[in-house]
Design a protein around this motif. Structure first.
Motif, PDB file in Angstrom:
ATOM      1  N   VAL A 164       0.861  -1.188   0.000  1.00 26.27           N
ATOM      2  CA  VAL A 164       0.000   0.000   0.000  1.00 26.27           C
ATOM      3  C   VAL A 164       0.893   1.233   0.000  1.00 26.27           C
ATOM      4  N   PRO A 165       0.899   2.016  -1.085  1.00 25.60           N
ATOM      5  CA  PRO A 165       1.834   3.143  -1.175  1.00 25.60           C
ATOM      6  C   PRO A 165       1.434   4.345  -0.320  1.00 25.60           C
ATOM      7  N   TYR A 166       2.467   5.082   0.063  1.00 29.37           N
ATOM      8  CA  TYR A 166       2.301   6.339   0.798  1.00 29.37           C
ATOM      9  C   TYR A 166       2.965   7.453   0.007  1.00 29.37           C
ATOM     10  N   VAL A 167       2.246   8.550  -0.185  1.00 31.16           N
ATOM     11  CA  VAL A 167       2.779   9.733  -0.861  1.00 31.16           C
ATOM     12  C   VAL A 167       2.823  10.873   0.156  1.00 31.16           C
ATOM     13  N   GLY A 168       4.005  11.343   0.475  1.00 29.43           N
ATOM     14  CA  GLY A 168       4.097  12.418   1.461  1.00 29.43           C
ATOM     15  C   GLY A 168       5.533  12.754   1.777  1.00 29.43           C
ATOM     16  N   SER A 169       5.702  13.443   2.886  1.00 30.90           N
ATOM     17  CA  SER A 169       7.010  13.967   3.260  1.00 30.90           C
ATOM     18  C   SER A 169       7.481  13.348   4.574  1.00 30.90           C
ATOM     19  N   ASP A 170       8.796  13.349   4.777  1.00 33.51           N
ATOM     20  CA  ASP A 170       9.388  12.788   5.985  1.00 33.51           C
ATOM     21  C   ASP A 170       9.349  13.850   7.080  1.00 33.51           C
ATOM     22  N   SER A 171       8.407  13.691   8.001  1.00 30.61           N
ATOM     23  CA  SER A 171       8.178  14.725   9.010  1.00 30.61           C
ATOM     24  C   SER A 171       9.360  14.927   9.944  1.00 30.61           C
ATOM     25  N   LEU A 172      10.199  13.913  10.100  1.00 32.21           N
ATOM     26  CA  LEU A 172      11.400  14.074  10.923  1.00 32.21           C
ATOM     27  C   LEU A 172      12.297  15.166  10.346  1.00 32.21           C
ATOM     28  N   ILE A 173      12.385  15.199   9.017  1.00 35.82           N
ATOM     29  CA  ILE A 173      13.222  16.196   8.344  1.00 35.82           C
ATOM     30  C   ILE A 173      12.701  17.609   8.612  1.00 35.82           C
ATOM     31  N   ALA A 174      11.384  17.785   8.648  1.00 36.26           N
ATOM     32  CA  ALA A 174      10.814  19.110   8.925  1.00 36.26           C
ATOM     33  C   ALA A 174      11.279  19.614  10.283  1.00 36.26           C
TER      34      ALA A 174
END
Length: 345
Positions: A164-174
């Motif tokens: 099941v794919p996820y499209v988004g950003s790595d919140s740790l990096i933020a």
């Protein structure tokens, strides 16, 4: 501490997405390292567990010519998530796909019911931004049992099956980006307070951890306050007012999003203390950029809402087409400062 306006600008990184679609090959095709698999004809396809970085490309259309109907389940449509929805709609329009968007008004039970309705309506694919990232198993089970392509966007489930794919950003990096910039402005000294989003959501958990990672690397930085404002401006305002009344000296506020950061700015302005506190947020919303231009917000972190929305639609269509996709399509964060703000208006 006087307010400073210069922030070191993070180096921009170019990202390319070369393929997206269904995630896994057959067991014998999937390498143990989660890399790529070789398909018939020698071309490479991403394997289950693989991560690829996203850059918008040509519009993806259904190969069978079908007029697809895709359901998108949002937790709420606030300023940022409405932008994600707008990105989805724009991409769906380009692809000739019908998009149905619903909001659960931050209720996990309502969201599950809405998704069950999508299943009964025979949606060709379902996109979900989960209300509770720790409790997505019922959603995943229901959609996959109905053999409907499922894509998670923006909020990464704690339990994410590789197929099941996820499209988004790595919140740790933020969290890392904003706290590094704030720490540099403060000369790596001072008391830090963290305004946290909804603690049940992965974005709040990881952005908070990102802030803490940088604090722990520098002896001169001390975390003295941490409280959940659940992403709301009025909660950021109320929490900061309480911190001010406590008498504790706060030099830096690392906020999980711009809305809570803007609430903190209101509280500090009313108390006449804004000049003494460095504030950072996440999302690069239009209101945040106005605050930055006014010299009130030091940094924010751009999260490509439209890119996430478009990437979610692209991935859903590729799943319908039977094309391979990686498990994670990463949409990168970028640091926003007074020096590079014009790039994000």
């Amino acid at each position: 501490m006087t307010r400073l306006l210069k922030v070191g600008i993070a180096a921009a990184v170019a990202f390319t997405l070369t393929a997206c679609g269904t995630t896994a090959g057959t067991p014998e095709e999937t390498p143990a390292d989660g890399g790529t698999t070789t398909q018939a004809g020698g071309s490479e396809a991403p394997a289950a567990g693989a991560t690829e970085e996203y850059e918008p490309g040509d519009v993806v259309t259904p190969k069978d010519g079908k007029k697809l109907k895709i359901g998108a389940a949002f937790p709420i449509l606030d300023q940022f998530l409405q932008t994600v929805a707008d990105g989805m709609q724009a991409r769906a329009d380009e692809a000739g796909v019908e998009l149905v968007v619903v909001s659960a008004q931050e209720r996990a039970d309502v969201q599950l019911s809405q998704i069950e309705n999508f299943i009964s309506q025979g949606m060709d694919a379902i996109i979900v931004l989960p209300q509770d990232t720790d409790a997505t198993d019922p959603i995943t089970s229901a959609v996959t049992a109905a053999d409907i392509p499922l894509v998670y966007v923006n909020r990464r489930p704690a339990a994410l099956p590789p197929e099941v794919p996820y499209v988004g950003s790595d919140s740790l990096i933020a969290g890392h980006l904003q706290m590094e910039a704030l720490g540099e402005l403060a000369g790596w000294e001072g008391n830090v307070a963290i305004l946290q989003g909804d603690p049940s959501q992965e974005a709040a958990q990881m952005r908070t951890q990102g802030c803490k990672d940088i604090i722990e690397e520098h002896e001169g930085l001390n975390l003295i306050r941490e409280q959940a404002g659940n992403w709301y401006r009025d909660r950021g305002l109320a929490i900061t007012e309480n911190w001010i009344q406590s008498g504790d000296k706060i030099d830096i506020i690392c906020s999980n999003n711009d809305e809570m950061a803007l609430g903190a700015i209101q509280a500090l302005k009313a108390a006449g203390q804004l000049e003494d506190v460095l504030i950072g947020g996440v999302d690069a919303t239009s209101d945040a950029l106005v605050a930055m231009e006014a010299g009130e917000l030091e940094v924010t972190v751009f999260q490509d809402a439209k890119g996430q929305g478009a990437g979610g639609v692209d991935t859903a269509i590729k799943l319908h087409n039977g094309d391979p996709v990686p498990s994670v399509i990463d949409v990168p964060y970028l640091l926003v400062t007074p020096e590079n703000i014009d790039e994000f208006k």
